[in-house]
Design a protein around this motif. Structure first.
Motif, mmCIF file in Angstrom:
data_model
loop_
_atom_site.group_PDB
_atom_site.id
_atom_site.type_symbol
_atom_site.label_atom_id
_atom_site.label_comp_id
_atom_site.label_asym_id
_atom_site.label_seq_id
_atom_site.Cartn_x
_atom_site.Cartn_y
_atom_site.Cartn_z
ATOM 1 N N MET A 170 0.826 -1.204 0.000
ATOM 2 C CA MET A 170 0.000 0.000 0.000
ATOM 3 C C MET A 170 0.865 1.261 0.000
ATOM 4 O O MET A 170 0.582 2.229 -0.717
ATOM 5 C CB MET A 170 -0.955 0.005 1.196
ATOM 6 N N GLN A 171 1.922 1.263 0.801
ATOM 7 C CA GLN A 171 2.788 2.439 0.888
ATOM 8 C C GLN A 171 3.495 2.699 -0.442
ATOM 9 O O GLN A 171 3.567 3.846 -0.897
ATOM 10 C CB GLN A 171 3.804 2.261 2.015
ATOM 11 N N LEU A 172 4.008 1.643 -1.084
ATOM 12 C CA LEU A 172 4.682 1.818 -2.363
ATOM 13 C C LEU A 172 3.701 2.277 -3.433
ATOM 14 O O LEU A 172 4.001 3.193 -4.207
ATOM 15 C CB LEU A 172 5.355 0.516 -2.793
ATOM 16 N N HIS A 173 2.522 1.663 -3.470
ATOM 17 C CA HIS A 173 1.535 2.041 -4.479
ATOM 18 C C HIS A 173 1.117 3.500 -4.331
ATOM 19 O O HIS A 173 1.092 4.253 -5.308
ATOM 20 C CB HIS A 173 0.294 1.147 -4.373
ATOM 21 N N ASP A 174 0.767 3.901 -3.114
ATOM 22 C CA ASP A 174 0.276 5.268 -2.905
ATOM 23 C C ASP A 174 1.363 6.312 -3.141
ATOM 24 O O ASP A 174 1.069 7.452 -3.489
ATOM 25 C CB ASP A 174 -0.313 5.402 -1.503
ATOM 26 N N LYS A 175 2.615 5.918 -2.941
ATOM 27 C CA LYS A 175 3.724 6.828 -3.222
ATOM 28 C C LYS A 175 3.987 6.912 -4.730
ATOM 29 O O LYS A 175 4.245 7.996 -5.261
ATOM 30 C CB LYS A 175 4.989 6.344 -2.498
ATOM 31 N N ALA A 176 3.885 5.770 -5.405
ATOM 32 C CA ALA A 176 4.157 5.739 -6.851
ATOM 33 C C ALA A 176 3.005 6.287 -7.669
ATOM 34 O O ALA A 176 3.217 6.869 -8.739
ATOM 35 C CB ALA A 176 4.467 4.309 -7.292
ATOM 36 N N PHE A 177 1.764 6.126 -7.158
ATOM 37 C CA PHE A 177 0.587 6.537 -7.926
ATOM 38 C C PHE A 177 -0.363 7.369 -7.059
ATOM 39 O O PHE A 177 -1.489 6.961 -6.798
ATOM 40 C CB PHE A 177 -0.154 5.309 -8.469
ATOM 41 N N PRO A 178 0.074 8.547 -6.604
ATOM 42 C CA PRO A 178 -0.802 9.381 -5.770
ATOM 43 C C PRO A 178 -2.024 9.838 -6.560
ATOM 44 O O PRO A 178 -1.915 10.252 -7.704
ATOM 45 C CB PRO A 178 0.104 10.567 -5.392
ATOM 46 N N GLY A 179 -3.192 9.691 -5.965
ATOM 47 C CA GLY A 179 -4.415 10.134 -6.630
ATOM 48 C C GLY A 179 -4.894 9.212 -7.729
ATOM 49 O O GLY A 179 -5.762 9.593 -8.525
ATOM 50 N N ALA A 180 -4.363 7.992 -7.805
ATOM 51 C CA ALA A 180 -4.773 7.040 -8.846
ATOM 52 C C ALA A 180 -6.214 6.593 -8.619
ATOM 53 O O ALA A 180 -6.787 6.783 -7.541
ATOM 54 C CB ALA A 180 -3.850 5.825 -8.850
ATOM 55 N N TYR A 181 -6.814 5.978 -9.649
ATOM 56 C CA TYR A 181 -8.222 5.578 -9.551
ATOM 57 C C TYR A 181 -8.450 4.501 -8.496
ATOM 58 O O TYR A 181 -9.582 4.325 -8.041
ATOM 59 C CB TYR A 181 -8.765 5.142 -10.920
ATOM 60 N N TYR A 182 -7.408 3.749 -8.113
ATOM 61 C CA TYR A 182 -7.488 2.846 -6.966
ATOM 62 C C TYR A 182 -6.330 3.143 -6.029
ATOM 63 O O TYR A 182 -5.180 3.230 -6.461
ATOM 64 C CB TYR A 182 -7.387 1.370 -7.374
ATOM 65 N N SER A 183 -6.621 3.292 -4.744
ATOM 66 C CA SER A 183 -5.560 3.404 -3.746
ATOM 67 C C SER A 183 -5.053 1.993 -3.433
ATOM 68 O O SER A 183 -5.653 0.989 -3.831
ATOM 69 C CB SER A 183 -6.106 4.044 -2.469
ATOM 70 N N GLY A 184 -3.961 1.912 -2.697
ATOM 71 C CA GLY A 184 -3.443 0.612 -2.302
ATOM 72 C C GLY A 184 -4.469 -0.185 -1.509
ATOM 73 O O GLY A 184 -4.633 -1.393 -1.718
ATOM 74 N N GLN A 185 -5.165 0.482 -0.618
ATOM 75 C CA GLN A 185 -6.185 -0.187 0.181
ATOM 76 C C GLN A 185 -7.330 -0.684 -0.685
ATOM 77 O O GLN A 185 -7.843 -1.794 -0.486
ATOM 78 C CB GLN A 185 -6.713 0.771 1.261
ATOM 79 N N GLN A 186 -7.745 0.116 -1.671
ATOM 80 C CA GLN A 186 -8.826 -0.301 -2.565
ATOM 81 C C GLN A 186 -8.427 -1.519 -3.389
ATOM 82 O O GLN A 186 -9.245 -2.402 -3.644
ATOM 83 C CB GLN A 186 -9.216 0.859 -3.483
ATOM 84 N N ILE A 187 -7.167 -1.570 -3.821
ATOM 85 C CA ILE A 187 -6.687 -2.723 -4.591
ATOM 86 C C ILE A 187 -6.821 -3.991 -3.751
ATOM 87 O O ILE A 187 -7.311 -5.022 -4.229
ATOM 88 C CB ILE A 187 -5.230 -2.518 -5.040
ATOM 89 N N ILE A 188 -6.380 -3.933 -2.507
ATOM 90 C CA ILE A 188 -6.438 -5.119 -1.639
ATOM 91 C C ILE A 188 -7.881 -5.575 -1.444
ATOM 92 O O ILE A 188 -8.177 -6.777 -1.436
ATOM 93 C CB ILE A 188 -5.747 -4.825 -0.299
ATOM 94 N N LYS A 189 -8.806 -4.630 -1.350
ATOM 95 C CA LYS A 189 -10.218 -4.991 -1.191
ATOM 96 C C LYS A 189 -10.797 -5.625 -2.457
ATOM 97 O O LYS A 189 -11.763 -6.380 -2.388
ATOM 98 C CB LYS A 189 -11.034 -3.745 -0.818
ATOM 99 N N ARG A 190 -10.184 -5.339 -3.610
ATOM 100 C CA ARG A 190 -10.689 -5.855 -4.871
ATOM 101 C C ARG A 190 -10.215 -7.284 -5.174
ATOM 102 O O ARG A 190 -10.746 -7.940 -6.061
ATOM 103 C CB ARG A 190 -10.240 -4.946 -6.036
ATOM 104 N N LEU A 191 -9.231 -7.757 -4.450
ATOM 105 C CA LEU A 191 -8.616 -9.037 -4.792
ATOM 106 C C LEU A 191 -9.608 -10.196 -4.760
ATOM 107 O O LEU A 191 -10.391 -10.338 -3.830
ATOM 108 C CB LEU A 191 -7.450 -9.323 -3.841
ATOM 109 N N ASP A 192 -9.576 -11.016 -5.829
ATOM 110 C CA ASP A 192 -10.393 -12.223 -5.907
ATOM 111 C C ASP A 192 -9.731 -13.174 -6.898
ATOM 112 O O ASP A 192 -8.550 -13.010 -7.218
ATOM 113 C CB ASP A 192 -11.842 -11.902 -6.305
ATOM 114 N N GLU A 193 -10.455 -14.156 -7.396
ATOM 115 C CA GLU A 193 -9.851 -15.159 -8.270
ATOM 116 C C GLU A 193 -9.368 -14.577 -9.595
ATOM 117 O O GLU A 193 -8.495 -15.162 -10.258
ATOM 118 C CB GLU A 193 -10.851 -16.290 -8.559
ATOM 119 N N HIS A 194 -9.888 -13.427 -10.000
ATOM 120 C CA HIS A 194 -9.494 -12.804 -11.262
ATOM 121 C C HIS A 194 -8.670 -11.540 -11.074
ATOM 122 O O HIS A 194 -8.234 -10.936 -12.063
ATOM 123 C CB HIS A 194 -10.732 -12.479 -12.107
#
Length: 295
Positions: A170-194
């Motif tokens: 999360m820290q690397l993502h939010d630092k590399a992509f500030p203001g992106a359409y998904y935050s690091g936390q949102q990415i983790i919540k999206r994780l599933d089989e696909h």
């Protein structure tokens, strides 16, 4: 006779087919809207959720023939919308401002910004964005890797993200992509089989991650984000992450291609992608506009 109105459920079949046809030509292409009519229809019905499509899309009919579609996909949490279109047949382009007025009247009051992603060759929409006082944010290059070239991928070792590395990712993502359409936390919540995040570690130290989304139903997949810690750059980790992610995505037999988007000025990243085997597909212009709020 010209009719401009809000879409209804009976329009979806015609609209998805219309968008798929126009979006297949670079001269009328809008990024991220798709070229498969079934995929477009499914997205409109199931994935445009904050504001349903029957409250966010308008259509133009001339003598009962569909000649234009324009809509938005709202993210109320971010107070922003992504514009779908305008998709208009060439001889009817003069309806664009009436359609724009009809669509913007549907915008929720909490929306603060608009985003448009026309193809660089979509001259009419690029000019429209300028006429509507959008600001050009960046140029984006879209690259593609075809399944038929998968045999060229080398064997690599990457691992799936585990909870002990959530914070690092999360820290690397939010630092590399500030203001992106998904935050690091949102990415983790999206994780599933696909939807998966893969990482590389070295003696327990987090080195980098890659987030990918597979859509086997439509034969495609996307590499959404990837980044490497500054201290680990230039060591080949980026190439390993890309290669490992591609190998996983192609375990889905129906996936024929994988796409990614990168800022056109990021020459080093584009060079890396091409070294792995990606090929240039097309270029997009990213436009944004902040809405003025009345007191």
């Amino acid at each position: 006779m010209l009719e401009i109105r809000v879409i209804d459920k009976e329009d979806v079949g015609k609209v998805s087919n219309f968008i798929a046809r126009l979006n297949s030509s670079e001269e009328s292409h809008i990024g991220y809207c798709g070229k498969d009519k079934e995929e477009i229809a499914k997205y409109m019905i199931n994935d445009i959720s904050d504001i349903k499509y029957t409250d966010s899309f308008v259509v133009a009919y001339e003598d009962n023939k569909l000649v234009g579609v324009l809509g938005f996909d709202a993210d109320l949490e971010e107070s922003s919308v992504e514009i779908w279109g305008p998709f208009i047949v060439p001889n009817n382009w003069d309806v664009v401002f009436d359609m724009w007025k009809k669509m913007t009247d549907l915008l929720p009051s909490e929306i603060e910004s608009l985003e448009m992603f026309p193809n660089l060759k979509n001259i009419q929409v690029c000019q429209l964005a300028k006429n509507l006082s959008f600001k050009k944010h960046s140029d984006e290059t879209i690259l593609i890797f075809q399944r038929k070239n998968g045999h060229e991928l080398k064997s690599v070792s990457i691992e799936e993200l585990t909870p002990e590395y959530y914070l690092d990712m999360m820290q690397l993502h939010d630092k590399a992509f500030p203001g992106a359409y998904y935050s690091g936390q949102q990415i983790i919540k999206r994780l599933d089989e696909h939807k998966r995040v893969f990482i590389i570690t070295n003696n327990g130290n987090f080195c980098g991650y890659i987030y990918v989304e597979a859509e086997p139903e439509f034969g495609e997949a996307n590499i959404e984000f990837f980044a490497v810690e500054k201290s680990d750059r230039g060591t080949g980790i980026g190439g390993q992450l890309l290669t490992g992610a591609l190998k996983w995505l192609f375990t889905f037999e129906d996936i024929e291609s994988v796409r990614l988007c990168v800022n056109s000025t990021n020459g080093s990243a584009i060079t890396l992608y091409k070294k792995v085997g990606f090929q240039h597909l097309y270029d997009l212009c990213a436009f944004t506009k902040n809405l003025e709020k009345s007191c």
